[in-house]
Scaffold this active site. Structure first.
Site, PDB file in Angstrom:
ATOM      1  CB  SER A 142      -0.883   0.014   1.254  1.00 24.17           C
ATOM      2  OG  SER A 142      -1.528   1.268   1.424  1.00 24.17           O
ATOM      3  CE1 TYR A 155      -4.316  -1.928   5.310  1.00 24.03           C
ATOM      4  CE2 TYR A 155      -3.393   0.080   4.395  1.00 24.03           C
ATOM      5  CZ  TYR A 155      -4.017  -1.143   4.213  1.00 24.03           C
ATOM      6  OH  TYR A 155      -4.314  -1.583   2.949  1.00 24.03           O
TER       7      TYR A 155
END
Length: 288
Positions: A142, A155
Site C-alpha cells: 500500500s 496498517y
C-alpha cells in the site's frame, strides 16, 4: 527498476492468488485469466461466490493464517500443475486508529493476516521456485507502506513490513531468477472497509469515507499494477496521488514534515488527516 530485462508472458503461467474473490484480487484474477494463465484463487469462503470468478479459474479455501491450508494449496499446485510460477499475496484487511485508542487485539489480527499471511505464502512456495530456478512473487502492499500518515499506525506498520520483506526477497531470490514486486496503491474503491472492526470508531469512519469516495476503482488500479508487474517493476505505484506523496517525501522532506505535523494536529481535533496532505503535495508536484 527491474532486475530482469524482458516483459514476461503469463500464458500458461501457474498462478496462486489470495483474496481473489473481490476487490483488487478479483480484478487481477481477471487479467491473469484473460492472458491465458492457469489461476488458483485462495480465499476464506468455503466455495467461491457463484458467478464471480472467470471461467476456468480454480478455487480453494485458503485462510492465510493457516499453515495447514497453505500446505494444502502447495500440494494441490504440485499435484495438478507440477509447480508454481507466480504467487500473489493479495489477501488482507483494513485497520487503523490512533496509537492510544486502537486495541491490541486489532494489532494482533492485522499482523497475523496482512504481514504473517504473506510470510507464510513466501515460506511455502519459495522452495518450489528455487528448485525451478524461476518464479515471481507479487505482494500487495500500500502507499501506507511508504508514506506513514497519522491515525494509521497498525496498517502503516504491516504494509511497511510487506515492502521490507519484498525488498529482502528481491535481493535474496534474484540469484534463483525469482522476481519480486510490491504493489503500493493509494486509496481506491473496494470492499476493504467491511473488515474494519477496531476501537477507534471515529478514525475508522474516516477510513470508510476515504475508501468509498476514492476517485479510482479496483479495476483501474489492477490494470496499472498488472502492466508494471509484467515488466518486473519492484515498487509499483498505481496512481498520481501515490507518486506525488512518495516522491514528495523523498525529495521535499521539509515540506513533507510540515504537512505531517499539520495532519497530526488534525487527528488531535478529530478531523481526517489524509486528504489535506495529498492536496498540498499535489500542489507541490505541480510547481516542480
Amino acid at each position: 527498476m527491474s532486475l530482469f530485462s524482458h516483459e514476461r508472458s503469463y500464458r500458461d503461467a501457474r498462478v496462486l492468488l489470495t483474496g481473489g474473490c473481490s476487490g483488487l484480487g478479483l480484478e487481477l484474477t481477471k487479467l491473469f485469466a484473460a492472458d491465458g494463465a492457469r489461476v488458483l484463487v485462495g480465499d476464506v469462503h468455503e466455495q467461491a461466490p457463484e458467478g464471480v470468478l472467470p471461467a476456468g479459474v480454480e478455487y480453494r479455501t485458503l485462510d492465510i493464517r493457516s499453515d495447514e491450508q497453505w500446505e494444502e494449496a502447495r500440494n494441490w499446485m504440485e499435484a495438478n500443475w507440477g509447480g508454481i510460477d507466480v504467487l500473489v499475496n493479495n489477501a488482507g484487511i483494513a485497520a487503523g486508529g490512533r496509537l492510544d485508542v486502537e486495541g491490541m487485539d486489532n494489532w494482533k489480527r492485522i499482523v497475523d493476516i496482512n504481514l504473517l499471511g504473506a510470510v507464510r505464502g513466501i515460506r511455502t512456495f519459495v522452495p518450489l521456485m528455487k528448485a525451478q530456478r524461476s518464479g515471481q512473487i507479487i505482494n500487495t502492499a500500500s502507499l501506507a507502506g511508504l508514506v506513514h500518515a497519522p491515525a494509521m499506525a497498525s496498517y502503516n506498520a504491516v504494509k511497511a513490513g510487506i515492502v521490507a520483506i519484498s525488498e529482502t526477497a528481491r535481493w535474496e531470490l534474484a540469484p534463483y531468477r525469482i522476481s519480486v514486486s510490491a504493489i503500493c496503491p493509494s486509496f481506491f474503491r473496494t470492499n476493504l472497509h467491511h473488515s474494519l472492526e477496531g476501537k477507534d470508531v471515529q478514525m475508522e469512519e474516516t477510513a470508510v469515507h476515504l475508501i468509498t469516495k476514492a476517485p479510482r476503482g479496483a479495476a483501474q488500479v489492477a490494470a496499472t499494477a498488472y502492466k508494471k508487474v509484467k515488466q518486473g517493476k519492484f515498487i509499483v505505484l498505481t496512481d498520481p496521488d501515490g507518486q506525488i506523496a512518495y516522491f514528495g517525501k523523498r525529495y521535499s522532506p521539509l515540506v513533507y514534515k510540515a504537512l505531517m505535523l499539520q495532519a497530526g494536529r488534525r487527528v488531535g481535533s478529530g478531523k481526517t488527516p489524509v486528504p489535506p496532505i495529498i492536496d498540498k503535495l499535489q500542489s507541490l508536484g505541480a510547481k516542480h
